[in-house]
Design a protein around this motif. Structure first.
Motif, PDB file in Angstrom:
ATOM      1  N   ILE B 148      37.500 -51.873   9.225  1.00 33.33           N
ATOM      2  CA  ILE B 148      37.193 -50.849  10.232  1.00 33.33           C
ATOM      3  C   ILE B 148      35.906 -51.205  10.968  1.00 33.33           C
ATOM      4  CG2 ILE B 148      36.572 -48.418  10.546  1.00 33.33           C
ATOM      5  CD1 ILE B 148      38.533 -47.713   8.378  1.00 33.33           C
ATOM      6  N   HIS B 149      34.962 -51.796  10.229  1.00 35.17           N
ATOM      7  CA  HIS B 149      33.737 -52.261  10.880  1.00 35.17           C
ATOM      8  C   HIS B 149      34.073 -53.363  11.893  1.00 35.17           C
ATOM      9  CE1 HIS B 149      30.136 -54.848  11.241  1.00 35.17           C
ATOM     10  NE2 HIS B 149      29.512 -53.700  11.292  1.00 35.17           N
ATOM     11  N   ALA B 150      34.981 -54.270  11.501  1.00 33.30           N
ATOM     12  CA  ALA B 150      35.357 -55.373  12.397  1.00 33.30           C
ATOM     13  C   ALA B 150      36.062 -54.853  13.651  1.00 33.30           C
ATOM     14  CB  ALA B 150      36.251 -56.365  11.658  1.00 33.30           C
ATOM     15  N   VAL B 151      36.859 -53.785  13.498  1.00 33.46           N
ATOM     16  CA  VAL B 151      37.508 -53.188  14.672  1.00 33.46           C
ATOM     17  C   VAL B 151      36.441 -52.672  15.644  1.00 33.46           C
ATOM     18  CG1 VAL B 151      38.893 -51.226  15.460  1.00 33.46           C
ATOM     19  CG2 VAL B 151      39.662 -52.580  13.507  1.00 33.46           C
ATOM     20  N   HIS B 152      35.429 -51.981  15.087  1.00 31.00           N
ATOM     21  CA  HIS B 152      34.338 -51.487  15.940  1.00 31.00           C
ATOM     22  C   HIS B 152      33.614 -52.647  16.613  1.00 31.00           C
ATOM     23  CE1 HIS B 152      34.925 -47.663  13.880  1.00 31.00           C
ATOM     24  NE2 HIS B 152      34.211 -47.120  14.844  1.00 31.00           N
ATOM     25  N   GLY B 156      33.098 -53.636  20.457  1.00 32.96           N
ATOM     26  CA  GLY B 156      31.746 -53.880  20.949  1.00 32.96           C
ATOM     27  C   GLY B 156      31.644 -55.190  21.711  1.00 32.96           C
ATOM     28  N   VAL B 157      32.192 -56.265  21.131  1.00 38.65           N
ATOM     29  CA  VAL B 157      32.131 -57.579  21.791  1.00 38.65           C
ATOM     30  C   VAL B 157      32.864 -57.513  23.130  1.00 38.65           C
ATOM     31  CG1 VAL B 157      32.925 -59.976  21.656  1.00 38.65           C
ATOM     32  CG2 VAL B 157      31.872 -58.906  19.666  1.00 38.65           C
ATOM     33  N   ALA B 158      34.039 -56.862  23.141  1.00 40.08           N
ATOM     34  CA  ALA B 158      34.796 -56.742  24.394  1.00 40.08           C
ATOM     35  C   ALA B 158      33.993 -55.946  25.424  1.00 40.08           C
ATOM     36  CB  ALA B 158      36.140 -56.066  24.121  1.00 40.08           C
ATOM     37  N   ALA B 159      33.391 -54.840  24.989  1.00 43.14           N
ATOM     38  CA  ALA B 159      32.644 -53.989  25.921  1.00 43.14           C
ATOM     39  C   ALA B 159      31.417 -54.711  26.478  1.00 43.14           C
ATOM     40  CB  ALA B 159      32.225 -52.697  25.221  1.00 43.14           C
ATOM     41  N   VAL B 160      30.693 -55.425  25.588  1.00 47.41           N
ATOM     42  CA  VAL B 160      29.487 -56.129  26.044  1.00 47.41           C
ATOM     43  C   VAL B 160      29.866 -57.281  26.975  1.00 47.41           C
ATOM     44  CG1 VAL B 160      27.541 -57.553  25.282  1.00 47.41           C
ATOM     45  CG2 VAL B 160      28.100 -55.463  24.045  1.00 47.41           C
ATOM     46  N   TRP B 187      26.352 -50.498  20.142  1.00 42.37           N
ATOM     47  CA  TRP B 187      26.170 -51.773  19.438  1.00 42.37           C
ATOM     48  C   TRP B 187      25.264 -51.605  18.221  1.00 42.37           C
ATOM     49  CZ3 TRP B 187      28.801 -56.189  20.088  1.00 42.37           C
ATOM     50  CH2 TRP B 187      28.372 -57.275  19.313  1.00 42.37           C
ATOM     51  N   HIS B 188      24.165 -50.868  18.400  1.00 39.69           N
ATOM     52  CA  HIS B 188      23.232 -50.696  17.284  1.00 39.69           C
ATOM     53  C   HIS B 188      23.879 -49.923  16.143  1.00 39.69           C
ATOM     54  CE1 HIS B 188      20.160 -52.525  19.594  1.00 39.69           C
ATOM     55  NE2 HIS B 188      20.044 -51.548  20.459  1.00 39.69           N
TER      56      HIS B 188
END
Lengths: 106, 208
Positions: B148-152, B156-160, B187-188
């Protein structure tokens, strides 16, 4: 906007926090190998809380945030604290009293 | 003035609303992950020995490297936000690109680690490697929480990356708006969650 901040200052400020975070990371890994028995978990959690506080206060700018923002963050923590404390109020007491009840039933 | 939307009369008001909105979301995320942390704590309390034996099987080197990567990415993200406030476009782009690369690096290492875990039969179910009671439960939490952390993190990577691309093409109002700050806060949070996942999943059963 007043005078322009030199970009180097921004990177230096972030680097300073990064050094503190990295030292905390090194400390928590070393702490895992220390022979301190039951204190390992409290030590690891204390270091994690320190790292989280640095990130929240400086990177997430919670210290300079408005009242609404700080309340939102604190409410999140409050619900988490309630969830953990009420769960363990049940879980820890249940384990201790179960023997007494089963003895009477047998 | 660009970047100002209805119904706000000033950019400051709009920034305040965006910041409060993302913090309410982050608080809900905290409670969401909190449920997993609570479940983990209950089972660790019930099966302390199984959790210690299972925790010692995780890859501490990759775990530590990934923690360092995420902490570094938070620093570069913070620079992007601060530089954005000063209008330093080039530094914003550097910050965003480094953050997104570090996030991708985390995922590559995590994939290597997952492959190793699968090889070592650390997936709960038939043929699970460890005999200790509770070890399988530990790994259930390990897989669910890290996944679930990896999904977030993927989001995040896609959004950034998307933000960096749109900013480079001049398609986003980042001057004076809360755009970068809101992105940074998300991200934080990913970093904050990992800061607690790391000691709970990787530091058990080490040393004496």
């Amino acid at each position: 906007m007043t005078e322009k901040t030199h970009p180097g200052r921004l990177w230096r400020k972030a680097a300073l926090v990064w050094v503190a975070l990295s030292l905390a990371l090194a400390a928590t890994v070393v702490g895992a190998y220390l022979d301190i028995g039951a204190w390992k978990l409290p030590l690891a959690m204390a270091i994690a809380a320190f790292k989280a506080a640095l990130v929240a206060a400086i990177f997430m700018e919670l210290t300079g945030a408005g009242a609404g923002t700080r309340i939102a963050a604190l409410v999140g923590l409050l619900w988490l604290a309630l969830m953990l404390s009420l769960t363990f109020a049940d879980e820890t007491t249940r384990a201790q009293s179960s023997d007494g009840f089963t003895q009477g039933a047998e | 003035m660009s970047g100002l939307n209805e119904p706000f009369q000033t950019l400051a008001r709009q920034r305040g609303a965006a910041e409060l909105g993302i913090w309410i979301f982050l608080a809900s995320e905290l409670v969401f992950f909190g449920g997993l942390f609570t479940g983990y704590s209950v089972y660790r309390f019930l099966y302390p020995d199984g959790f210690l034996a299972a925790g010692a099987e995780t890859n501490l080197i990759i775990g530590t490297a990934n923690t360092a990567i995420l902490l570094t990415s938070s620093a570069t993200m913070a620079v992007a936000v601060w530089a954005g406030r000063e209008g330093l476009r080039r530094h914003v782009l550097w910050g965003l690109c480094l953050t997104s690369l570090l996030g991708a690096g985390f995922m590559v290492l995590k994939a290597v680690e997952y492959a190793e875990d699968i090889r070592k039969s650390l997936v709960p179910g038939a043929g699970f490697a460890l005999p200790e009671r509770g070890a399988e439960i530990f790994f259930s939490f390990y897989w669910i929480m890290t996944a679930i952390h990896a999904v977030h993190l993927t989001i995040g990577v896609a959004a950034v990356s998307l933000a960096a691309w749109r900013l480079w093409r001049g398609r986003v109002d980042w001057r004076g708006t809360a755009f970068l700050h809101v992105l940074g806060l998300y991200w934080h949070l990913i970093d904050l969650i990992w800061i607690f996942l790391f000691p709970l999943l990787y530091l058990l059963g080490r040393g004496g």
